[in-house]
Design a protein around this motif. Structure first.
Motif, PDB file in Angstrom:
ATOM      1  N   VAL A   9      39.423  44.097  49.177  1.00  0.00           N
ATOM      2  CA  VAL A   9      40.336  42.963  49.255  1.00  0.00           C
ATOM      3  C   VAL A   9      41.023  42.773  47.900  1.00  0.00           C
ATOM      4  O   VAL A   9      40.367  42.760  46.860  1.00  0.00           O
ATOM      5  CB  VAL A   9      39.586  41.675  49.667  1.00  0.00           C
ATOM      6  CG1 VAL A   9      40.494  40.453  49.577  1.00  0.00           C
ATOM      7  CG2 VAL A   9      39.028  41.824  51.069  1.00  0.00           C
ATOM      8  N   THR A  10      42.346  42.637  47.938  1.00  0.00           N
ATOM      9  CA  THR A  10      43.104  42.384  46.714  1.00  0.00           C
ATOM     10  C   THR A  10      43.629  40.950  46.664  1.00  0.00           C
ATOM     11  O   THR A  10      43.985  40.456  45.604  1.00  0.00           O
ATOM     12  CB  THR A  10      44.281  43.372  46.565  1.00  0.00           C
ATOM     13  OG1 THR A  10      45.149  43.231  47.690  1.00  0.00           O
ATOM     14  CG2 THR A  10      43.772  44.801  46.461  1.00  0.00           C
ATOM     15  N   HIS A  11      43.692  40.276  47.838  1.00  0.00           N
ATOM     16  CA  HIS A  11      44.158  38.888  47.899  1.00  0.00           C
ATOM     17  C   HIS A  11      43.568  38.242  49.148  1.00  0.00           C
ATOM     18  O   HIS A  11      43.558  38.844  50.221  1.00  0.00           O
ATOM     19  CB  HIS A  11      45.688  38.841  47.965  1.00  0.00           C
ATOM     20  CG  HIS A  11      46.231  37.455  48.011  1.00  0.00           C
ATOM     21  ND1 HIS A  11      46.336  36.660  46.900  1.00  0.00           N
ATOM     22  CD2 HIS A  11      46.687  36.706  49.049  1.00  0.00           C
ATOM     23  CE1 HIS A  11      46.838  35.490  47.251  1.00  0.00           C
ATOM     24  NE2 HIS A  11      47.054  35.499  48.546  1.00  0.00           N
ATOM     25  N   GLY A  12      43.081  37.015  49.010  1.00  0.00           N
ATOM     26  CA  GLY A  12      42.528  36.284  50.141  1.00  0.00           C
ATOM     27  C   GLY A  12      41.052  36.574  50.350  1.00  0.00           C
ATOM     28  O   GLY A  12      40.398  37.210  49.523  1.00  0.00           O
ATOM     29  N   ARG A  13      40.529  36.075  51.470  1.00  0.00           N
ATOM     30  CA  ARG A  13      39.120  36.300  51.836  1.00  0.00           C
ATOM     31  C   ARG A  13      39.082  36.842  53.251  1.00  0.00           C
ATOM     32  O   ARG A  13      39.867  36.418  54.111  1.00  0.00           O
ATOM     33  CB  ARG A  13      38.297  35.015  51.770  1.00  0.00           C
ATOM     34  CG  ARG A  13      38.109  34.530  50.322  1.00  0.00           C
ATOM     35  CD  ARG A  13      36.888  33.649  50.155  1.00  0.00           C
ATOM     36  NE  ARG A  13      35.608  34.292  50.368  1.00  0.00           N
ATOM     37  CZ  ARG A  13      35.006  35.134  49.509  1.00  0.00           C
ATOM     38  NH1 ARG A  13      35.603  35.475  48.389  1.00  0.00           N
ATOM     39  NH2 ARG A  13      33.817  35.632  49.781  1.00  0.00           N
ATOM     40  N   ALA A  14      38.164  37.779  53.477  1.00  0.00           N
ATOM     41  CA  ALA A  14      38.056  38.401  54.795  1.00  0.00           C
ATOM     42  C   ALA A  14      36.600  38.655  55.149  1.00  0.00           C
ATOM     43  O   ALA A  14      35.719  38.651  54.283  1.00  0.00           O
ATOM     44  CB  ALA A  14      38.828  39.715  54.813  1.00  0.00           C
ATOM     45  N   ARG A  15      36.397  38.879  56.419  1.00  0.00           N
ATOM     46  CA  ARG A  15      35.111  39.343  56.932  1.00  0.00           C
ATOM     47  C   ARG A  15      35.429  40.671  57.609  1.00  0.00           C
ATOM     48  O   ARG A  15      36.365  40.756  58.400  1.00  0.00           O
ATOM     49  CB  ARG A  15      34.545  38.343  57.932  1.00  0.00           C
ATOM     50  CG  ARG A  15      33.174  38.731  58.459  1.00  0.00           C
ATOM     51  CD  ARG A  15      32.576  37.676  59.389  1.00  0.00           C
ATOM     52  NE  ARG A  15      32.383  36.414  58.679  1.00  0.00           N
ATOM     53  CZ  ARG A  15      32.965  35.267  59.007  1.00  0.00           C
ATOM     54  NH1 ARG A  15      33.778  35.193  60.036  1.00  0.00           N
ATOM     55  NH2 ARG A  15      32.721  34.169  58.320  1.00  0.00           N
ATOM     56  N   ALA A  16      34.642  41.703  57.303  1.00  0.00           N
ATOM     57  CA  ALA A  16      34.937  43.023  57.853  1.00  0.00           C
ATOM     58  C   ALA A  16      33.656  43.803  58.098  1.00  0.00           C
ATOM     59  O   ALA A  16      32.644  43.582  57.442  1.00  0.00           O
ATOM     60  CB  ALA A  16      35.833  43.803  56.879  1.00  0.00           C
ATOM     61  N   VAL A  57      34.192  39.215  52.034  1.00  0.00           N
ATOM     62  CA  VAL A  57      34.656  39.723  50.744  1.00  0.00           C
ATOM     63  C   VAL A  57      35.909  38.986  50.298  1.00  0.00           C
ATOM     64  O   VAL A  57      36.716  38.550  51.106  1.00  0.00           O
ATOM     65  CB  VAL A  57      34.937  41.251  50.805  1.00  0.00           C
ATOM     66  CG1 VAL A  57      33.645  42.047  50.856  1.00  0.00           C
ATOM     67  CG2 VAL A  57      35.813  41.622  51.988  1.00  0.00           C
ATOM     68  N   GLY A  58      36.036  38.855  48.965  1.00  0.00           N
ATOM     69  CA  GLY A  58      37.200  38.236  48.354  1.00  0.00           C
ATOM     70  C   GLY A  58      37.846  39.221  47.393  1.00  0.00           C
ATOM     71  O   GLY A  58      37.467  40.393  47.330  1.00  0.00           O
ATOM     72  N   PRO A  59      38.804  38.746  46.599  1.00  0.00           N
ATOM     73  CA  PRO A  59      39.524  39.632  45.687  1.00  0.00           C
ATOM     74  C   PRO A  59      38.578  40.442  44.788  1.00  0.00           C
ATOM     75  O   PRO A  59      37.665  39.902  44.169  1.00  0.00           O
ATOM     76  CB  PRO A  59      40.375  38.665  44.859  1.00  0.00           C
ATOM     77  CG  PRO A  59      40.578  37.497  45.771  1.00  0.00           C
ATOM     78  CD  PRO A  59      39.281  37.368  46.528  1.00  0.00           C
ATOM     79  N   GLY A  60      38.798  41.755  44.784  1.00  0.00           N
ATOM     80  CA  GLY A  60      37.998  42.664  43.962  1.00  0.00           C
ATOM     81  C   GLY A  60      36.686  43.079  44.598  1.00  0.00           C
ATOM     82  O   GLY A  60      35.952  43.883  44.025  1.00  0.00           O
ATOM     83  N   GLU A  61      36.395  42.579  45.789  1.00  0.00           N
ATOM     84  CA  GLU A  61      35.145  42.921  46.469  1.00  0.00           C
ATOM     85  C   GLU A  61      35.413  43.895  47.613  1.00  0.00           C
ATOM     86  O   GLU A  61      36.496  43.903  48.203  1.00  0.00           O
ATOM     87  CB  GLU A  61      34.459  41.665  47.001  1.00  0.00           C
ATOM     88  CG  GLU A  61      34.072  40.703  45.895  1.00  0.00           C
ATOM     89  CD  GLU A  61      33.517  39.392  46.425  1.00  0.00           C
ATOM     90  OE1 GLU A  61      32.720  38.788  45.681  1.00  0.00           O
ATOM     91  OE2 GLU A  61      33.875  38.962  47.541  1.00  0.00           O
ATOM     92  N   THR A  62      34.386  44.707  47.925  1.00  0.00           N
ATOM     93  CA  THR A  62      34.528  45.766  48.919  1.00  0.00           C
ATOM     94  C   THR A  62      33.452  45.671  49.987  1.00  0.00           C
ATOM     95  O   THR A  62      32.290  45.431  49.676  1.00  0.00           O
ATOM     96  CB  THR A  62      34.419  47.150  48.243  1.00  0.00           C
ATOM     97  OG1 THR A  62      35.410  47.246  47.222  1.00  0.00           O
ATOM     98  CG2 THR A  62      34.630  48.274  49.233  1.00  0.00           C
TER      99      THR A  62
END
Length: 182
Positions: free
Chosen positions: A125-132, A141-146
């Motif tokens: 993730v480069t921007h925002g927050r996601a669930r994957a 994960v949020g910015p900078g997280e994989t």
């Protein structure tokens, strides 16, 4: 998708289907895509969605970038999600590495079909927050997280919160004997 890209995708799809010895009807049934829609895609007359292309790639046993004719910059989308192919590399051992820039609209959820055994995805993730990830095993994960998972089963991406998500998705697919024919 621009008309020349749609024509290239259609031609690659037809060539891959024919190399596999599949009729239009057989591929349509395997991918659960309408036969008429598949014909229109192969003839460059219809822009396929990201979901449709993933279903076709899965049914053919090839990476998505194969159907995109490895054309960097090609963009495909489905409701709430867009993907732009940044790079596709096939290594001498047959391993394919694809790199996409993904965009998820705020609150969007995308479910992707299985990509085959030993296919691994890295979602940065480069921007925002996601669930994957895989159902029941998703990572937030949020910015900078994989998030990393093996995508041999249905999996998904979901934008969390009020902002869009931008991410870099890398998909590593091992060699398959059938890939070498395309």
């Amino acid at each position: 998708m621009e008309p020349d890209a749609a024509a290239a995708v259609g031609a690659r799809l037809r060539a891959t289907r024919q190399a596999r010895g599949l009729s239009l009807g057989a591929l349509a049934a395997r991918a659960q895509v309408g036969k008429g829609s598949l014909s229109e895609i192969e003839n460059g007359g219809r822009n396929p969605t990201l979901s449709t292309l993933y279903a076709l790639a899965g049914a053919l046993g090839v990476p998505l970038s194969t159907l995109l004719a490895e054309r960097t910059g090609v963009e495909v989308s489905s409701p709430g999600i867009g993907a732009r192919l940044l790079d596709a590399t096939r290594h001498p051992d047959g391993t394919t590495v694809e790199v996409y820039l993904l965009h998820l609209d705020p609150g969007a959820r995308h479910v992707s079909t299985a990509h085959g055994p030993d296919v691994v995805e890295h979602f940065l993730v480069t921007h925002g927050r996601a669930r994957a990830g895989l159902p029941g095993q998703e990572t937030e994960v949020g910015p900078g997280e994989t998030a990393v998972w093996e995508s041999s089963a249905e999996h998904g991406y979901q934008a969390l919160g009020p902002t869009a998500v931008e991410a870099v998705l890398t998909i590593r697919s091992p060699s398959r004997d059938s890939d070498r024919a395309s």
